[in-house]
Design a protein around this motif. Structure first.
Motif, PDB file in Angstrom:
ATOM      1  N   ARG A   4       0.819  -1.212   0.000  1.00 49.88           N
ATOM      2  CA  ARG A   4       0.000   0.000   0.000  1.00 49.88           C
ATOM      3  C   ARG A   4       0.854   1.263   0.000  1.00 49.88           C
ATOM      4  O   ARG A   4       0.348   2.363   0.246  1.00 49.88           O
ATOM      5  CB  ARG A   4      -0.948  -0.006   1.198  1.00 49.88           C
ATOM      6  CG  ARG A   4      -2.061  -1.048   1.035  1.00 49.88           C
ATOM      7  CD  ARG A   4      -3.092  -0.965   2.125  1.00 49.88           C
ATOM      8  NE  ARG A   4      -4.153  -1.929   1.864  1.00 49.88           N
ATOM      9  CZ  ARG A   4      -4.742  -2.683   2.785  1.00 49.88           C
ATOM     10  NH1 ARG A   4      -4.364  -2.578   4.046  1.00 49.88           N
ATOM     11  NH2 ARG A   4      -5.694  -3.529   2.466  1.00 49.88           N
ATOM     12  N   LEU A  47      -4.597   2.651  -7.861  1.00 47.86           N
ATOM     13  CA  LEU A  47      -5.932   2.713  -7.261  1.00 47.86           C
ATOM     14  C   LEU A  47      -6.834   1.615  -7.811  1.00 47.86           C
ATOM     15  O   LEU A  47      -7.642   1.029  -7.078  1.00 47.86           O
ATOM     16  CB  LEU A  47      -6.550   4.088  -7.513  1.00 47.86           C
ATOM     17  CG  LEU A  47      -5.885   5.260  -6.764  1.00 47.86           C
ATOM     18  CD1 LEU A  47      -6.437   6.588  -7.239  1.00 47.86           C
ATOM     19  CD2 LEU A  47      -6.082   5.113  -5.253  1.00 47.86           C
ATOM     20  N   ASN A  48      -6.704   1.313  -9.088  1.00 46.91           N
ATOM     21  CA  ASN A  48      -7.502   0.230  -9.676  1.00 46.91           C
ATOM     22  C   ASN A  48      -7.100  -1.132  -9.122  1.00 46.91           C
ATOM     23  O   ASN A  48      -7.925  -2.028  -8.978  1.00 46.91           O
ATOM     24  CB  ASN A  48      -7.362   0.233 -11.199  1.00 46.91           C
ATOM     25  CG  ASN A  48      -8.226   1.290 -11.859  1.00 46.91           C
ATOM     26  OD1 ASN A  48      -9.342   1.564 -11.392  1.00 46.91           O
ATOM     27  ND2 ASN A  48      -7.726   1.911 -12.921  1.00 46.91           N
ATOM     28  N   ASP A  49      -5.792  -1.273  -8.815  1.00 44.45           N
ATOM     29  CA  ASP A  49      -5.292  -2.540  -8.279  1.00 44.45           C
ATOM     30  C   ASP A  49      -5.569  -2.700  -6.785  1.00 44.45           C
ATOM     31  O   ASP A  49      -5.347  -3.784  -6.235  1.00 44.45           O
ATOM     32  CB  ASP A  49      -3.773  -2.646  -8.505  1.00 44.45           C
ATOM     33  CG  ASP A  49      -3.409  -2.812  -9.972  1.00 44.45           C
ATOM     34  OD1 ASP A  49      -4.309  -3.191 -10.760  1.00 44.45           O
ATOM     35  OD2 ASP A  49      -2.245  -2.544 -10.323  1.00 44.45           O
ATOM     36  N   GLN A  50      -6.010  -1.609  -6.147  1.00 48.57           N
ATOM     37  CA  GLN A  50      -6.292  -1.643  -4.708  1.00 48.57           C
ATOM     38  C   GLN A  50      -7.749  -1.237  -4.464  1.00 48.57           C
ATOM     39  O   GLN A  50      -8.034  -0.196  -3.865  1.00 48.57           O
ATOM     40  CB  GLN A  50      -5.353  -0.671  -3.978  1.00 48.57           C
ATOM     41  CG  GLN A  50      -3.877  -0.938  -4.152  1.00 48.57           C
ATOM     42  CD  GLN A  50      -3.340  -1.843  -3.067  1.00 48.57           C
ATOM     43  OE1 GLN A  50      -3.992  -2.098  -2.065  1.00 48.57           O
ATOM     44  NE2 GLN A  50      -2.127  -2.347  -3.258  1.00 48.57           N
ATOM     45  N   PRO A  51      -8.708  -2.043  -4.931  1.00 45.42           N
ATOM     46  CA  PRO A  51     -10.119  -1.645  -4.829  1.00 45.42           C
ATOM     47  C   PRO A  51     -10.649  -1.539  -3.405  1.00 45.42           C
ATOM     48  O   PRO A  51     -11.686  -0.917  -3.177  1.00 45.42           O
ATOM     49  CB  PRO A  51     -10.841  -2.757  -5.601  1.00 45.42           C
ATOM     50  CG  PRO A  51      -9.921  -3.937  -5.510  1.00 45.42           C
ATOM     51  CD  PRO A  51      -8.542  -3.374  -5.545  1.00 45.42           C
ATOM     52  N   ASP A  52      -9.918  -2.132  -2.428  1.00 46.29           N
ATOM     53  CA  ASP A  52     -10.409  -2.095  -1.054  1.00 46.29           C
ATOM     54  C   ASP A  52      -9.921  -0.875  -0.268  1.00 46.29           C
ATOM     55  O   ASP A  52     -10.298  -0.681   0.881  1.00 46.29           O
ATOM     56  CB  ASP A  52      -9.990  -3.369  -0.313  1.00 46.29           C
ATOM     57  CG  ASP A  52      -8.472  -3.514  -0.209  1.00 46.29           C
ATOM     58  OD1 ASP A  52      -7.773  -2.922  -1.061  1.00 46.29           O
ATOM     59  OD2 ASP A  52      -8.005  -4.216   0.707  1.00 46.29           O
ATOM     60  N   THR A  57      -9.713   2.630   1.392  1.00 44.85           N
ATOM     61  CA  THR A  57     -10.721   3.626   1.779  1.00 44.85           C
ATOM     62  C   THR A  57     -10.098   4.988   2.058  1.00 44.85           C
ATOM     63  O   THR A  57     -10.818   5.975   2.203  1.00 44.85           O
ATOM     64  CB  THR A  57     -11.491   3.168   3.034  1.00 44.85           C
ATOM     65  OG1 THR A  57     -10.578   3.062   4.140  1.00 44.85           O
ATOM     66  CG2 THR A  57     -12.173   1.821   2.805  1.00 44.85           C
ATOM     67  N   ALA A  90      -8.394   9.428  -8.512  1.00 44.21           N
ATOM     68  CA  ALA A  90      -9.418   8.652  -7.806  1.00 44.21           C
ATOM     69  C   ALA A  90     -10.769   8.836  -8.471  1.00 44.21           C
ATOM     70  O   ALA A  90     -11.494   7.860  -8.732  1.00 44.21           O
ATOM     71  CB  ALA A  90      -9.479   9.084  -6.345  1.00 44.21           C
ATOM     72  N   CYS A 146     -11.110   7.066 -11.650  1.00 43.57           N
ATOM     73  CA  CYS A 146     -11.307   5.623 -11.457  1.00 43.57           C
ATOM     74  C   CYS A 146     -12.667   5.310 -10.861  1.00 43.57           C
ATOM     75  O   CYS A 146     -12.937   4.161 -10.481  1.00 43.57           O
ATOM     76  CB  CYS A 146     -10.214   5.059 -10.547  1.00 43.57           C
ATOM     77  SG  CYS A 146      -8.548   5.137 -11.227  1.00 43.57           S
ATOM     78  N   LYS A 196     -13.911   6.654  -8.033  1.00 48.08           N
ATOM     79  CA  LYS A 196     -13.928   6.763  -6.575  1.00 48.08           C
ATOM     80  C   LYS A 196     -14.103   8.226  -6.202  1.00 48.08           C
ATOM     81  O   LYS A 196     -13.160   9.016  -6.349  1.00 48.08           O
ATOM     82  CB  LYS A 196     -12.619   6.228  -5.973  1.00 48.08           C
ATOM     83  CG  LYS A 196     -12.342   4.752  -6.215  1.00 48.08           C
ATOM     84  CD  LYS A 196     -10.965   4.391  -5.658  1.00 48.08           C
ATOM     85  CE  LYS A 196     -10.634   2.917  -5.879  1.00 48.08           C
ATOM     86  NZ  LYS A 196     -11.364   2.066  -4.940  1.00 48.08           N
ATOM     87  N   HIS A 201     -15.981   7.690  -1.345  1.00 48.52           N
ATOM     88  CA  HIS A 201     -15.370   6.371  -1.538  1.00 48.52           C
ATOM     89  C   HIS A 201     -13.910   6.324  -1.105  1.00 48.52           C
ATOM     90  O   HIS A 201     -13.393   5.248  -0.794  1.00 48.52           O
ATOM     91  CB  HIS A 201     -15.471   5.950  -3.006  1.00 48.52           C
ATOM     92  CG  HIS A 201     -16.862   5.872  -3.513  1.00 48.52           C
ATOM     93  ND1 HIS A 201     -17.362   6.720  -4.491  1.00 48.52           N
ATOM     94  CD2 HIS A 201     -17.898   5.066  -3.167  1.00 48.52           C
ATOM     95  CE1 HIS A 201     -18.627   6.429  -4.723  1.00 48.52           C
ATOM     96  NE2 HIS A 201     -18.981   5.428  -3.933  1.00 48.52           N
TER      97      HIS A 201
END
Length: 375
Positions: free
Chosen positions: A251, A265-270, A272, A289, A292, A294, A299
């Motif tokens: 991260r 950001l696309n590879d880390q959808p979780d 917050t 963001a 993408c 978010k 989000h």
């Protein structure tokens, strides 16, 4: 039995180093052989070599940089290395002091210069402002220009990188009045004024944790060797640890490129929440963001180091860690005046607290995690 006293081994080593310098084999800025190499060459103990090198350092002939080795100091044409004379300045008319900054834009830089000017009011010193473009080569050129112009002291906000340029190192080691802003070099003692980067990053991360976030990214430019960025990463890491959240190296991303941030950001959808190491990266992250899908902060909460002019009127006013640029400038200016009066005083580092400004880019996470669920 001869009454001639034998020259101590450490003095023989010292004499050898001096001979090499005078003969021009080791020039200004040259790295000397390591202690191990000298031990083998003279077939003596490391204690003997260290004694000789300690003497050379005391005499200003050699300087050390932790982790890099020993180097030849500045020398005159005659071959004997010299140090800055260090006499108190005589206040006869205006005196120039150089201020080197990467660029003259942004809230931090303008407030910084204002603070320096404020500190110099009532003194005979006048600012010679120079920009380096965040280039070590240009920075070294500007340092030489400042000295040629007769600057009595220098305040410098160093360009990014793992080292100071050689001119800065020599000036500091020669006791020339110089104050460094923002970052220091480990192993090299300098007069430094900087923000408390660690505490500021800790407070920013803690703010997100108290809102309920557990999946928080850290986005930075390459940080290795840049102590301000290293301390921001460490503050982020420690806050996670103190709140029972495992540090995840996946991260952390070292890039300000929009495409890479978007892919991250696309590879880390979780995710917050996201903490950016500076304003530029933070603003890019907010833009990517939303690209993408978010929305901020619904989000993805975003917080970053540094504030900018009129940020409270932005479409999404950002939560940020503000550095007190004017106070940093005031403290740097006062320190420089003190050094001009007495260049031989002990070197000092001063840390100026940051301020967390909470605005609209941070909010509770979308998945219903509450602060009570963390701690």
């Amino acid at each position: 039995m001869s009454g001639t006293k034998r020259t101590p081994l450490s003095e023989q080593v010292r004499a050898y180093v001096l001979d090499q310098i005078r003969a021009g084999k080791w020039r200004e800025g040259s790295r000397l052989p390591s202690e191990n190499q000298l031990c083998k060459q003279f077939d003596v103990s490391r204690i003997t070599i260290r004694g000789a090198m300690d003497k050379l350092v005391e005499e200003g002939i050699v300087y050390r940089i932790q982790g890099r080795g020993s180097f030849v100091s500045r020398a005159e044409e005659g071959g004997e290395p010299i140090r800055y004379a260090g006499r108190p300045a005589e206040h006869r008319g205006p005196q120039l002091v150089a201020v080197l900054i990467p660029r003259l834009r942004g809230l931090l830089m303008t407030r910084l210069v204002e603070g320096i000017e404020k500190a110099l009011e009532g003194s005979p010193c006048r600012i010679m402002l120079m920009t380096t473009g965040d280039s070590q080569k240009r920075e070294e050129e500007k340092l030489k220009e400042a000295l040629a112009a007769g600057a009595k002291g220098i305040i410098v906000y160093p360009s990014d990188g793992q080292t100071y340029n050689e001119a800065m190192l020599r000036l500091s080691l020669d006791r020339y009045p110089i104050v460094v802003i923002d970052r220091y070099l480990r192993g090299v003692e300098t007069n430094c004024v900087c923000s408390d980067h660690y505490a500021g990053a800790y407070e920013a991360t803690e703010h997100l944790l108290r809102l309920g976030h557990r999946r928080i990214a850290f986005v930075t430019s390459p940080y290795s060797g840049t102590t301000s960025l290293e301390e921001r990463l460490e503050g982020y890491r420690q806050a996670l640890n103190d709140y029972g959240v495992m540090f995840d190296r996946g991260r952390v991303i070292e890039s300000a490129e929009p495409e890479r941030l978007g892919a991250f950001l696309n590879d880390q959808p979780d995710l917050t929440a996201l903490f950016a190491a500076n304003e530029e990266i933070g603003l890019i992250a907010m833009r990517m963001a939303e690209a993408c899908g978010k929305s901020v902060p619904q989000h993805l909460s975003v917080i970053f180091f540094d504030d900018y002019d009129h940020s409270q009127y932005a479409r999404i006013p950002p939560t940020c860690v503000a550095q007190q640029g004017e106070e940093i400038g005031v403290q740097a200016g006062r320190r420089l005046l003190s050094l001009i009066g007495d260049p031989l005083q002990d070197r000092a580092m001063l840390r100026v607290p940051t301020k967390l400004i909470v605005r609209a880019s941070s909010a509770e996470p979308p998945d219903g995690i509450t602060p009570a669920a963390i701690k």
